[in-house]
Design a protein around this motif. Structure first.
Motif, PDB file in Angstrom:
ATOM      1  N   GLU A   1       0.804  -1.209   0.000  1.00  8.73           N
ATOM      2  CA  GLU A   1       0.000   0.000   0.000  1.00  8.73           C
ATOM      3  C   GLU A   1       0.851   1.280   0.000  1.00  8.73           C
ATOM      4  OE1 GLU A   1      -0.266  -2.690   1.927  1.00  8.73           O
ATOM      5  OE2 GLU A   1      -2.194  -2.769   2.968  1.00  8.73           O
ATOM      6  N   PRO A   2       1.893   1.381   0.839  1.00  8.14           N
ATOM      7  CA  PRO A   2       2.622   2.661   0.897  1.00  8.14           C
ATOM      8  C   PRO A   2       3.684   2.853  -0.162  1.00  8.14           C
ATOM      9  CG  PRO A   2       3.489   1.168   2.547  1.00  8.14           C
ATOM     10  CD  PRO A   2       2.317   0.468   1.914  1.00  8.14           C
TER      11      PRO A   2
ATOM     12  N   TYR B   1      -4.598   5.726   6.414  1.00  8.26           N
ATOM     13  CA  TYR B   1      -4.661   4.266   6.356  1.00  8.26           C
ATOM     14  C   TYR B   1      -3.682   3.641   7.344  1.00  8.26           C
ATOM     15  CZ  TYR B   1      -4.310  -0.417   4.266  1.00  8.26           C
ATOM     16  OH  TYR B   1      -4.303  -1.766   4.053  1.00  8.26           O
TER      17      TYR B   1
ATOM     18  N   VAL C   1      -1.383   0.963   8.150  1.00 11.06           N
ATOM     19  CA  VAL C   1      -0.613  -0.069   7.459  1.00 11.06           C
ATOM     20  C   VAL C   1      -0.415  -1.285   8.345  1.00 11.06           C
ATOM     21  CG1 VAL C   1       1.520  -0.531   6.186  1.00 11.06           C
ATOM     22  CG2 VAL C   1       0.622   1.789   6.284  1.00 11.06           C
TER      23      VAL C   1
END
Length: 546
Positions: A301-302, A372, A374
Motif C-alpha cells: 500500500e505505501p 490508512y 498499514v
C-alpha cells in the motif's frame, strides 16, 4: 535525462542533491513539502467516487479538518472497490496493481493501485536507496551502469517486483538472472542461476527480505565451499578475476579453519534488506558479506517510503511518497481495549525520541489510501543526527502491530487465522494464546500455548510434538505464506507449550482479566506460567507439560 546519462554527464554532488537532497531538509521544510503534496492529494481524493463514498457526502477543505473529522481506515474500507479493480472510482488512473496477502485463513489477497506519478516517485526513491547503499559519507557513492545485481526479490505482482522494473527504465544494471527469466523460475532455480552468473560476472548489489537474504547467503556459502556435494563444479565458468579471488580465499579459509563466505569471493558495493525481523539477520549478513545491510521500508500500500543512510542508524521517510501520521503507543493500547476508540495521531514534527508509534499513511500522487493503518510499528530514534548531518526524525522498524504475528516477513497470522486452524484440527482444545518469540539463535518463531479440554480423550495421550505436527498441517492449509516459510527458507516457526487444564480459567479468576489471544506481554505470560505449579491447576495423567 535517464539516470544512466546523469552518471556520465553530471557531477556526483548534483546527482546526490537530486535524489538524496531530502536528507538536507530541516523539519519546517520537510513539513512544508508534506502539506503541499497532501493538499493536492486531498483535492484529487475528495473529488473521486472513492473519496466521496468514504466521506459520506461531506466536503473536507483542509488537512486539519480531515484529521479532526475523518476516521482512520483499514483495508476493509476499500476492499469492495479495490478487489474489483474499479479504476473509475479512484483519484488517479492505475498503471499497475500490486498484490499481497491480506490475512491468512480469512482473506486471500489485497491489491493496491499505482498511478504513473506514484511510479515516478517510486523510481526516484529506489534510485536514492541504491545511491545510499553504496555511500560511505555524504555525497560519496559508487554506482555504475555496468554493475550487477543478484536477484533476491519476489516478482510481480508483489511490490518488490517493481524494483528491477523501475531500474530498467533508468540504468542498464544487469540483474542475475535477467528479470524476465527470473520471473519464470522457482525460488531455488533463481538462486542457482543467479549464483552461477555471479561467479562469472561478479555481484555488486544484493536486495531481498532480510530472511531471504540470509537463506540465500547461507546457500552461497555452502556452494562456494563445496559442501553442496558439487565441489568445483562452477570453477570452469569463473571469470579470471573471480577465479583468483576464489583460489586465494580457499587458501585463507583453510588456514583459518573456517568455511568460505560470500565476502571471500564477491566485493559487494550495495546491500539492501526490507521486511520484518531484519534485526535478527543483520549481524550475520554483515559477517557473511563484509557489508552492513542497509534497511529500507516498502510495502504494497505505501510503496517505498523509507531508507537508512551510510550510518545505518535509523530510517528516514521520503517526504514525497506518503503523508505520515503516527499513533503513539498509549493510544494504540486504548484502541486495543476499545475497538471503537479513535486514536489520536501526531505529525512528523510532533514525534518524540524513544517513543513507539504505529504509522498511518495517506498515499500521495493519486493514491487510493487515506489515513490508512498499514499495521507497522516504529520507534523514533532521534530528531537530528550529527553523524549524517540530518535535521529530520529517523526511525527504527519494530514489528507488525501487536495483534498480528509476522514471521520473517512471510506471514500475517491473526487470531481468526489461529482459531480457524484450531477448528479445522478437530482437537478438543479448551483454550489457547499465541506469542511471537525468538529462539536461542535469535530467530523468530510463533509460540502457541494450548490447553486441552480436561475431559477430552485426546488430552490423555496428546504430546506437544503430536500437537505441533497436527497444527502445522492446518497452518500450511490455511496460510500459503506459512507454507512458504518451510518450502523457501527451511524454517519451522511453530513451538507448542501444553498448559495444565484449568490454567486459563484460574488466570482469569485471579487477575480478573483474560489473557490476550495474540502477543500478550511477557509479564502476562510469566504470570500465567506461574499458575502451572499452583494448586488450582488440575493435572491430568498422561499429558506432557512444560
Amino acid at each position: 535525462m535517464k539516470f544512466e546519462e546523469k552518471l556520465k554527464k553530471k557531477r556526483s554532488e548534483e546527482i546526490w542533491n537530486e535524489y538524496c537532497g531530502f536528507l538536507d531538509l530541516n523539519i519546517s521544510e520537510y513539513m512544508g513539502m508534506q502539506k503541499r503534496l497532501m493538499e493536492e492529494q486531498l483535492f484529487l481524493w475528495g473529488n473521486s467516487e472513492l473519496g466521496k463514498r468514504l466521506l459520506k457526502g461531506r466536503r473536507i477543505h483542509s488537512i486539519e479538518e480531515l484529521r479532526e473529522s475523518f476516521p482512520l481506515t483499514t483495508y476493509e474500507d476499500y476492499a469492495d472497490v479495490l478487489l474489483q479493480k474499479q479504476s473509475s472510482m479512484l483519484p488517479g488512473d492505475p498503471i499497475i496493481w500490486i498484490q499481497t496477502t491480506w490475512e491468512g485463513g480469512k482473506h486471500p489477497v489485497k491489491v493496491a493501485p499505482y498511478t504513473q506519478s506514484m511510479l515516478n516517485t517510486y523510481k526516484n526513491n529506489v534510485l536514492a536507496c541504491m545511491i545510499l547503499s553504496t555511500s560511505t559519507e555524504k555525497k560519496k557513492f559508487d554506482v555504475k551502469a555496468t554493475d550487477t545485481f543478484l536477484y533476491g526479490l519476489a516478482p510481480l505482482p508483489y511490490a518488490t517486483g517493481l524494483f528491477p522494473r523501475a531500474l530498467h527504465d533508468e540504468v542498464s544494471i544487469e540483474f542475475l538472472p535477467p528479470v524476465e527469466e527470473a520471473e519464470r523460475l522457482s525460488f531455488s532455480e533463481r538462486n542457482k542461476k543467479g549464483f552461477k552468473l555471479g561467479m562469472s560476472k561478479g555481484i555488486d548489489y544484493f536486495f531481498g527480505l532480510g530472511s531471504v537474504a540470509y537463506f540465500v547467503s547461507q546457500t552461497l556459502s555452502k556452494m562456494t565451499s563445496g559442501s553442496s556435494g558439487k565441489k568445483g563444479s562452477s570453477i570452469v565458468s569463473l571469470s579470471p578475476r573471480i577465479l583468483l579471488r576464489y583460489l586465494k580465499a580457499k587458501r585463507i579459509c583453510k588456514r583459518e579453519g573456517r568455511a568460505l563466505m560470500p565476502k571471500d569471493i564477491f566485493d559487494l558495493k550495495g546491500f539492501m534488506v526490507a521486511g520484518t525481523d531484519n534485526h535478527c539477520y543483520k549481524d550475520e549478513l554483515e559477517e557473511l558479506w563484509g557489508v552492513r545491510p542497509m534497511e529500507l521500508f516498502a510495502g504494497t500500500e505505501p510503496s517505498c517510503i523509507g531508507t537508512e543512510t551510510w550510518t545505518r542508524e535509523g530510517m528516514y521517510f521520503f517526504p514525497d511518497t506518503c503523508f505520515y501520521e503516527f499513533i503513539p503507543e498509549s493510544e494504540m493500547l486504548k484502541n486495543m481495549e476499545d475497538k471503537a476508540y479513535q486514536p489520536k495521531t501526531y505529525l512528523m514534527d510532533e514525534v518524540q525520541p524513544g517513543e513507539k508509534y504505529e504509522i498511518v499513511i495517506s498515499v500521495l500522487k493519486g493514491g487510493a489510501f487515506m489515513r490508512y493503518r498499514v499495521g507497522d510499528v516504529y520507534r523514533c530514534m532521534g530528531l537530528e543526527n550529527s553523524e549524517d548531518q540530518t535535521k529530520i526524525p529517523r526511525f527504527q522498524y519494530i514489528d507488525r502491530v501487536s495483534d498480528v504475528i509476522d514471521i520473517a516477513g512471510f506471514t500475517r497470522i491473526t487470531e481468526s487465522a489461529i482459531q480457524t486452524v484450531v477448528d479445522l484440527s478437530g482437537l478438543d482444545i479448551a483454550g489457547w494464546f499465541a506469542s511471537k518469540e525468538y529462539n536461542e539463535n535469535k530467530k523468530p518463531l510463533m509460540h502457541v500455548y494450548v490447553e486441552l479440554a480436561a475431559d477430552s480423550l485426546a488430552s490423555q495421550a496428546v504430546g506437544k510434538e503430536i500437537l505441533k505436527e497436527h497444527l502445522t498441517v492446518y497452518f500450511k492449509y490455511v496460510d500459503h505464506d506459512y507454507k512458504d516459510l518451510k518450502m523457501i527458507l527451511g524454517m519451522d516457526p511453530l513451538q507448542i507449550t501444553i498448559l495444565k487444564c484449568g490454567t486459563l480459567a484460574e488466570y482469569e479468576n485471579r487477575y480478573k482479566k483474560k489473557i490476550r489471544k495474540i502477543n500478550p506481554s511477557t509479564y502476562e505470560i510469566k504470570e500465567l506460567l506461574q499458575l502451572q505449579t499452583s494448586r488450582y491447576a488440575v493435572q491430568k495423567e498422561g499429558i506432557r507439560y512444560e
